[in-house]
Design a protein around this motif. Structure first.
Motif, PDB file in Angstrom:
ATOM      1  N   ASN A   1       0.839  -1.203   0.000  1.00  0.00           N
ATOM      2  CA  ASN A   1       0.000   0.000   0.000  1.00  0.00           C
ATOM      3  C   ASN A   1       0.877   1.257   0.000  1.00  0.00           C
ATOM      4  O   ASN A   1       0.831   2.063   0.934  1.00  0.00           O
ATOM      5  N   PRO A   2       1.693   1.440  -1.032  1.00  0.00           N
ATOM      6  CA  PRO A   2       2.663   2.556  -1.026  1.00  0.00           C
ATOM      7  C   PRO A   2       2.021   3.939  -1.003  1.00  0.00           C
ATOM      8  O   PRO A   2       2.580   4.871  -0.433  1.00  0.00           O
ATOM      9  N   LEU A   3       0.835   4.093  -1.628  1.00  0.00           N
ATOM     10  CA  LEU A   3       0.202   5.407  -1.688  1.00  0.00           C
ATOM     11  C   LEU A   3      -0.343   5.840  -0.323  1.00  0.00           C
ATOM     12  O   LEU A   3      -0.423   7.042  -0.033  1.00  0.00           O
ATOM     13  N   ARG A   4      -0.709   4.889   0.505  1.00  0.00           N
ATOM     14  CA  ARG A   4      -1.268   5.200   1.830  1.00  0.00           C
ATOM     15  C   ARG A   4      -0.235   5.075   2.937  1.00  0.00           C
ATOM     16  O   ARG A   4      -0.522   5.366   4.096  1.00  0.00           O
ATOM     17  N   TYR A   5       0.973   4.632   2.588  1.00  0.00           N
ATOM     18  CA  TYR A   5       1.974   4.294   3.606  1.00  0.00           C
ATOM     19  C   TYR A   5       2.293   5.471   4.516  1.00  0.00           C
ATOM     20  O   TYR A   5       2.242   5.356   5.745  1.00  0.00           O
ATOM     21  N   HIS A   6       2.634   6.619   3.943  1.00  0.00           N
ATOM     22  CA  HIS A   6       3.077   7.760   4.754  1.00  0.00           C
ATOM     23  C   HIS A   6       1.942   8.363   5.584  1.00  0.00           C
ATOM     24  O   HIS A   6       2.201   8.963   6.634  1.00  0.00           O
ATOM     25  N   SER A   7       0.711   8.200   5.132  1.00  0.00           N
ATOM     26  CA  SER A   7      -0.413   8.711   5.923  1.00  0.00           C
ATOM     27  C   SER A   7      -0.748   7.781   7.092  1.00  0.00           C
ATOM     28  O   SER A   7      -1.262   8.231   8.123  1.00  0.00           O
ATOM     29  N   ILE A   8      -0.452   6.493   6.930  1.00  0.00           N
ATOM     30  CA  ILE A   8      -0.729   5.523   8.001  1.00  0.00           C
ATOM     31  C   ILE A   8       0.441   5.425   8.974  1.00  0.00           C
ATOM     32  O   ILE A   8       0.273   5.526  10.188  1.00  0.00           O
ATOM     33  N   MET A   9       1.657   5.223   8.444  1.00  0.00           N
ATOM     34  CA  MET A   9       2.836   4.970   9.276  1.00  0.00           C
ATOM     35  C   MET A   9       3.551   6.279   9.611  1.00  0.00           C
ATOM     36  O   MET A   9       4.643   6.558   9.154  1.00  0.00           O
TER      37      MET A   9
END
Length: 299
Positions: free
Chosen positions: A109-117
């Protein structure tokens, strides 16, 4: 082993020094470089910190015992060792599980990675990983404290819960059942979660480009190597007491029982600190800068 105890003592001291220096080097590199303040590197830093924790709990007393004519530890000291060693083993696996979850999000899930982690999420996951193990092991030790002991000899070079419980002269069914629960929830569940994460990563890599697969392999392989070695050694430790003492030579039993204190804390800085280019480059720059400062100071 006492015939060449000074040789063993020198090797133990050398190994402990290497563990402390190498893990501190990786931790310092991650902390001092702002561009390494990312989830993957922070998890690596805490993995190295856990390796230091286990080593500090094990090596000093082990070194003293090697030089002593008799190997003695107090009952309270033994229980402290039990708590420290079991939390070290448990936190190793929970942090590896959190790292696998991080790699799953990053690759699948690279597109959501920075918003989640986010950094907040990273420290929350680390806190949960530690708190989960500490609670389970604290209950484990409390159940052991209640047992009256009928013996005082442990057939190992350090205290573990199984060895202390075996000294009891009353029924230990509760301890054995709870021990199986911990085995299932830590040694069984955590590797299972790790493997599940990597199965999902493998599925994603199959449908991705060659460059993407290569990058995923570079970041995931060290993690799998560490987890496989650590779990295999823990399973050996669980199964070993079930065999008679004469089944294996004492030297081999001792060697196998201390591997997770010698090999694993050295694996972390070697695998992560040297294999990952981002950490290796900055670590080498720090070492070169230190040499230049020392040279100028000597001049």
């Amino acid at each position: 082993m006492s015939e060449i105890k000074f040789l063993y003592s020198a090797l133990v001291f050398l190994c402990f020094t290497m563990i402390v220096l190498s893990n501190c080097a990786v931790i310092s590199t991650i902390k001092l470089h702002g561009d390494l303040q990312e989830p993957m590197y922070i998890f690596i830093g805490f993995l190295c910190l856990n390796g230091l924790y286990g080593s500090v709990a094990f090596f000093p007393l082990f070194f003293i015992n090697l030089l002593s004519k008799t190997q003695v530890i107090s009952y309270s000291g033994c229980l402290i060792q039990v708590f420290c060693f079991h939390t070290y083993f448990g936190c190793e696996l929970t942090i590896l599980a959190v790292m696998a979850f991080d790699r799953y999000l990053s690759i699948c899930n690279p597109l959501r990675y920075h918003s989640i982690m986010t950094l907040t999420t990273v420290f929350k996951l680390i806190g949960v990983a530690w708190f989960y193990v500490i609670i389970l092991i604290t209950i484990h030790v409390i159940l052991t404290i209640r047992l009256p002991l009928c013996g005082s000899v442990i057939e190992k070079v350090y205290c573990d819960n199984w060895s202390v419980v075996n000294l009891s002269c009353i029924d230990t069914t509760v301890n054995n059942v709870y021990g199986l629960l911990i085995t299932a929830t830590i040694i069984g569940l955590m590797p299972g979660l790790i493997l599940f994460s990597y199965v999902q990563i493998l599925k994603t890599c199959v449908h991705s480009s060659k460059d993407f697969r290569g990058k995923a392999l570079q970041t995931c392989t060290p993690h799998l190597v560490t987890m496989s070695y650590f779990v295999a050694d823990i399973l050996f430790e669980i199964l070993l007491p079930r065999f008679p003492n004469t089944y294996l030579p004492i030297e081999l039993r001792v060697l196998m029982s201390v591997q997770n204190f010698f090999i694993v804390p050295l694996l972390h800085p070697l695998i992560y600190g040297w294999t990952l280019k981002e950490i290796r480059v900055r670590l080498l720059k720090m070492l070169r800068a230190r040499k230049c400062v020392d040279f100028q100071f000597n001049l």
